[in-house]
Design an enzyme around this catalytic site. Structure first.
Site, PDB file in Angstrom:
ATOM      1  N   GLU A  24       0.797  -1.238   0.000  1.00  0.00           N
ATOM      2  CA  GLU A  24       0.000   0.000   0.000  1.00  0.00           C
ATOM      3  C   GLU A  24       0.831   1.291   0.000  1.00  0.00           C
ATOM      4  OE1 GLU A  24      -2.773  -0.379   3.249  1.00  0.00           O
ATOM      5  OE2 GLU A  24      -3.883  -1.985   2.259  1.00  0.00           O
ATOM      6  N   GLU A  59      -6.324 -10.801  -0.864  1.00  0.00           N
ATOM      7  CA  GLU A  59      -7.170 -10.451   0.295  1.00  0.00           C
ATOM      8  C   GLU A  59      -8.639 -10.350  -0.111  1.00  0.00           C
ATOM      9  OE1 GLU A  59      -5.619  -7.042   2.443  1.00  0.00           O
ATOM     10  OE2 GLU A  59      -3.539  -7.645   2.104  1.00  0.00           O
TER      11      GLU A  59
HETATM   12  C1  XIL Z   1      -6.231  -5.995   8.655  1.00  0.00           C
HETATM   13  C2  XIL Z   1      -6.559  -7.104   9.633  1.00  0.00           C
HETATM   14  O1  XIL Z   1      -7.454  -8.016   9.033  1.00  0.00           O
HETATM   15  C3  XIL Z   1      -7.164  -6.506  10.885  1.00  0.00           C
HETATM   16  O2  XIL Z   1      -7.358  -7.527  11.853  1.00  0.00           O
HETATM   17  C4  XIL Z   1      -6.232  -5.443  11.449  1.00  0.00           C
HETATM   18  O3  XIL Z   1      -6.853  -4.822  12.550  1.00  0.00           O
HETATM   19  C5  XIL Z   1      -5.920  -4.410  10.378  1.00  0.00           C
HETATM   20  O4  XIL Z   1      -5.390  -5.037   9.243  1.00  0.00           O
HETATM   21  N1  XIL Z   1      -4.982  -4.609   3.904  1.00  0.00           N
HETATM   22  C6  XIL Z   1      -3.958  -5.393   4.403  1.00  0.00           C
HETATM   23  C7  XIL Z   1      -4.189  -6.218   5.621  1.00  0.00           C
HETATM   24  O5  XIL Z   1      -2.904  -5.502   3.765  1.00  0.00           O
HETATM   25  O6  XIL Z   1      -3.023  -6.389   6.368  1.00  0.00           O
HETATM   26  C8  XIL Z   1      -5.291  -5.634   6.482  1.00  0.00           C
HETATM   27  O7  XIL Z   1      -5.545  -6.536   7.548  1.00  0.00           O
HETATM   28  C9  XIL Z   1      -6.527  -5.395   5.657  1.00  0.00           C
HETATM   29  C10 XIL Z   1      -6.249  -4.422   4.540  1.00  0.00           C
END
Ligand code: XIL
Length: 396
Positions: free
Chosen positions: A179, A292
């Protein structure tokens, strides 16, 4: 406007409380700790598990899992039987592994890596260089000036060497940088990103080089959201493509692009464009992963997560299926990972007000239409989708 699917990150709000787990075949918690996590419906026969169906074309299907999930035997059973690759959802993030400078806690990460090994699964390491979920000692030190730019760079180098080195030979793909791009049109590397602002723009290339040194064989990924299938200008894809081209041109060791795939039924999205974007990344010689996937929608409440719009019940599985079909079309797309498999453990209700129903199992661990859609997509794919390209595999 492209903040619409922005990952609004809530450090520490790690999923709903999981209960317990199977680790290497050993149940860690007593059945008495399981509350409301028993499946009330029919589980798919294991011969038609997502992982087995995908294996026919060499595709890996994964889920983000947090260590606490493994404390619920029913959850651990789904994690083990349905998926062939595991992403630690939080347990490999810097905030978790080094909460105090020089004091490490590898408990969760070690447990997940052991669980994966016991269940013949690969691991996607997530994530080494990100602006969120950093330890307080690091962000405070940068903010008060006690950590200089060169010290910050040295700290990241040590972090990468320590973590990648610890799991060397046991990780299939690493999300090295996560990101870094703006949600603007055009999009670019965010000059205000914590790492860019404080360590300088060379930090992305450095992070990849350090990761390669620490594990010469693991596949190294750049991971981001809204970089595939965006409606409108597709500006963030263009920025990710330009970044990949630039890194490759400089000889930086990058092997793949992770398209997060956080969708929301209230926004437009184009599966044809997603497929074209995956093909474009592949044309650079890169592997691609959906890292994701989830599809959220408005729900009655965070506990039951019943969609408030009737059409959402159709749109949610449809978008999952469209994402999967775009992925299946491109042989360089090597893994498809969902960001948690049950609504009971999704990050969505805690992050996006009023939204939920984002995963493929409901809050009681029953497979939802989205699960069945992916299952039938993979069953069809087994009869004709292109076989995935071969990649490095960590030794069993
Ligand atoms: C999220 C987790 O699922 C949560 O439990 C945490 O509080 C915040 O992060 N993009 C990403 C992930 O790359 O690491 C994130 O995960 C969601 C968005």
């Amino acid at each position: 406007m492209d903040v619409k699917r922005r990952s609004v990150l809530m450090a520490g709000a790690a999923g709903a409380a999981g209960v317990a787990g199977v680790l290497g075949g050993v149940t860690r918690a007593s059945a008495a700790t399981i509350q409301g996590a028993q499946p009330t419906g029919q589980q798919a026969p294991s011969s038609e598990s997502l992982r087995d169906l995908a294996a026919a074309i060499g595709l890996r299907v994964g889920s983000a899992i947090i260590d606490q999930d493994l404390d619920t035997p029913a959850w651990a059973a789904v994690a083990a039987s349905q998926f062939s690759v595991v992403t630690p959802g939080n347990d490999m993030k810097w905030q978790v592994v080094e909460p105090t400078q020089g004091v490490f806690d590898w408990t969760g990460a070690d447990n997940l890596v052991a669980f994966a090994k016991a269940n013949n699964q690969l691991v996607r390491g997530h994530t080494l260089c990100w602006h969120n979920q950093l330890p307080d000692w690091l962000t405070t030190g940068v903010a008060n000036g006690t950590i200089s730019s060169s010290q910050l760079s040295g700290l990241l180098q040590r972090h990468v060497y320590t973590e990648v080195g610890r799991y060397r030979g046991r990780i299939w793909q690493w999300d090295v940088c996560n990101e870094f791009l703006t949600d603007t049109t055009p999009s670019q590397i965010d000059p205000n990103n914590f790492w860019i602002a404080n360590a300088g723009p060379g930090i992305i290339a450095d992070a990849f080089r350090w990761a390669r040194q620490a594990d010469p064989q693991a596949l190294l990924f750049y991971n981001d959201y809204n970089i595939g299938g965006e409606d409108g200008t597709n500006a963030k894809f263009d920025a990710a493509f330009a970044l990949a081209q630039q890194l490759l041109g400089e000889g930086v060791p990058i092997d793949g692009i992770g398209i997060q795939g956080h969708l929301d039924t209230q926004y437009g999205w184009s599966p044809q464009r997603l497929q074209a974007d995956i093909e474009q990344f592949a044309s650079l010689g890169l592997k691609v992963a959906i890292t994701e996937a989830d599809v959220r929608t408005f729900v009655n409440n965070a506990t039951d997560q019943v969609p408030t719009d009737n059409l959402a019940q159709f749109a949610q599985p449809f978008e999952f299926s469209e994402m999967m079909k775009a992925a299946l079309a491109v042989p360089e797309l090597i893994s498809f990972t969902v960001w948690g498999f049950t609504d009971a453990d999704s990050w969505v209700p805690g992050t996006f007000t009023g939204e939920g129903y984002a995963t493929i199992y409901d809050v009681n661990l029953n497979p939802k239409p989205a699960y069945l859609a992916l299952q039938s997509d993979l069953a069809l794919a087994a009869k004709g989708a292109p076989r995935r390209v071969r990649t490095y595999m960590p030794p069993a």
